[in-house]
Design an enzyme around this catalytic site. Structure first.
Site, PDB file in Angstrom:
ATOM      1  N   LYS A  89      -7.287   8.463  -3.187  1.00 39.01           N
ATOM      2  CA  LYS A  89      -8.474   8.006  -3.952  1.00 39.01           C
ATOM      3  C   LYS A  89      -9.649   7.639  -3.058  1.00 39.01           C
ATOM      4  O   LYS A  89     -10.803   7.792  -3.451  1.00 39.01           O
ATOM      5  CB  LYS A  89      -8.136   6.853  -4.885  1.00 39.01           C
ATOM      6  CG  LYS A  89      -7.350   5.742  -4.273  1.00 39.01           C
ATOM      7  CD  LYS A  89      -5.939   5.812  -4.752  1.00 39.01           C
ATOM      8  CE  LYS A  89      -5.024   5.059  -3.803  1.00 39.01           C
ATOM      9  NZ  LYS A  89      -3.633   5.235  -4.103  1.00 39.01           N
ATOM     10  N   LYS A 188     -10.410   3.952  -7.947  1.00 39.93           N
ATOM     11  CA  LYS A 188      -9.868   4.637  -9.126  1.00 39.93           C
ATOM     12  C   LYS A 188     -10.857   4.557 -10.294  1.00 39.93           C
ATOM     13  O   LYS A 188     -10.931   5.476 -11.108  1.00 39.93           O
ATOM     14  CB  LYS A 188      -8.526   4.017  -9.509  1.00 39.93           C
ATOM     15  CG  LYS A 188      -7.446   4.305  -8.468  1.00 39.93           C
ATOM     16  CD  LYS A 188      -6.244   3.429  -8.676  1.00 39.93           C
ATOM     17  CE  LYS A 188      -5.112   3.771  -7.733  1.00 39.93           C
ATOM     18  NZ  LYS A 188      -4.033   2.787  -7.764  1.00 39.93           N
ATOM     19  N   GLY A 285       4.765   4.035  -6.672  1.00 41.62           N
ATOM     20  CA  GLY A 285       6.196   4.298  -6.527  1.00 41.62           C
ATOM     21  C   GLY A 285       6.401   5.741  -6.127  1.00 41.62           C
ATOM     22  O   GLY A 285       5.619   6.623  -6.484  1.00 41.62           O
TER      23      GLY A 285
END
Ligand code: HSE
Length: 378
Positions: A89, A188, A285
């Site tokens: 990002k 983001k 994750g």
């Protein structure tokens, strides 16, 4: 069979390799990694030049993180006619315009769905919605690490201990600054707003406050107020561009984001036709993010070439944004006294204050009171 090069073999990179090894439509033939492990020794590339010069590589998967040398590597890949998928990002937020233009010029794809929301196909669906709908707002919990910390603190855990657990579970980076101070969620937000509104806001113009200074006592105070704290990002189409800010926010129990647990994200759009649509899933994750990376590769394999939007640089305009705040500071001043509506155990609830004004005040005040914390009450 599509041949891919992987830049970075960390948590997500290793996950991508594991997923792709089970497939027969894509193969990773080259890996660029500073600290190569024995299991990838036969595929390690000497340098980026070797990957760029390899005519068999169709796609470059960039998972290095950070802006440099990721930008130079991605640029070289696009110029060599290779598709690029990235989860980075920081790179997309800073260089969206340049990289999408390069991809278009060379007739290749540039995709970054895992850059926002980890495992959630948010950007893909946001772009799909906006083909027919006018998006009025994007908002939500866009950082898994801080959500994990805030959720863990609900049981009385101190901030430092919750952060340590997040690091042990592989959610937070060794240097957690980008997560806990809000840099990650702000990037983001820039990307989400670009896809929603075709407007590429400048990161540094977006007011941002993170959760580094939140305490167990603050969490107890929120409970007495009947609210839950979440680190939220808001991007709204405004008269002169886009209103955008990032701040801890005290939500009522019936708001969907209030009950988002652990490392999960909930990201929503508000469209003129659709109303609110929310996307919920693991925001960080290994395997959720890796699966989203592989999905982008498969979209390209299926012929997808366009970026999600064609954003142009835009200024942030928060002139209409104002609401109340919870503020905890050891040194009350005239600004706070003048705006105070009610107070509690070491904190003040303010009347509606302009978002820009609140963030400006907090930034100045933090120089003398670095433990200061505030959260929005909308
Ligand atoms: N550090 C990020 C997070 C990773 O915690 O959400 C996924 O973008």
């Amino acid at each position: 069979m599509m041949k891919a090069a992987l830049l970075g073999y960390g948590t997500v990179g290793g996950g991508v390799d594991r997923i792709i090894q089970e497939r027969d439509d894509i193969r990773i033939t080259r890996i660029l990694e500073k600290y190569p492990k024995p299991e990838i020794a036969d595929r390690v590339a000497r340098d980026m030049d070797e990957i760029v010069a390899d005519p068999e590589i169709d796609i470059v998967i960039e998972l290095l993180g950070g802006v440099h040398p990721a930008f130079e590597f991605v640029k070289a890949a696009l110029e060599a006619g290779k598709h690029v998928v990235t989860a980075n990002k920081a790179l997309v937020s800073a260089y969206c315009k340049e990289l999408t233009a390069l991809a278009e010029e060379h007739g290749v794809a540039f995709r970054c769905t895992p850059a926002v929301g980890g495992g959630i196909p948010w950007l893909h669906n946001l772009a799909r919605c906006r083909r027919v709908d006018e998006i009025r707002e994007v908002r939500g919990i866009m950082n898994g690490t801080t959500n994990f910390i805030l959720h863990t603190m609900l049981s009385g855990t101190a901030f430092e201990d919750a952060l340590k657990t997040a690091q042990e579970l592989g959610f937070a980076e060794a240097d957690p600054t980008a997560d806990i101070d809000g840099w990650d969620i702000r990037r983001k937000l820039v990307i989400s707003a670009a896809v929603a509104f075709d407007l590429l806001a400048k990161e540094e113009e977006i007011p941002m406050f993170g959760i580094r200074t939140i305490t167990a006592q603050d969490i107890a105070n929120f409970r007495t107020l009947g609210r839950t704290c979440k680190l939220m990002a808001y991007g709204t189409k405004s008269k002169n561009g886009v209103s955008a800010y990032v701040e801890p926010t005290l939500l009522l129990p019936n708001e969907p984001e209030a009950s988002v647990p652990a490392n999960y994200n909930t990201i929503s759009l508000d469209g003129k036709l659709n109303g609110i649509q929310s996307f919920y899933g693991q925001g960080t994750g290994r395997f959720p993010t890796a699966a989203n990376v592989v999905s982008d590769c498969l979209d390209i394999l299926a012929g997808e070439r366009d970026f999600y939007a064609k954003p142009v640089p835009a200024s942030v305009d928060n002139s209409d944004a104002k609401h109340a705040y919870y503020v905890r500071t050891a040194h009350r001043d005239a600004f706070l006294t003048g705006n105070c509506v009610t107070e509690g155990n070491g904190f003040v609830i303010t009347k509606d204050i302009s978002v820009d004004e609140m963030h400006r005040w907090a930034k100045e005040k933090a120089a003398s009171d670095p433990a200061l914390f505030f959260a929005a009450i909308r």
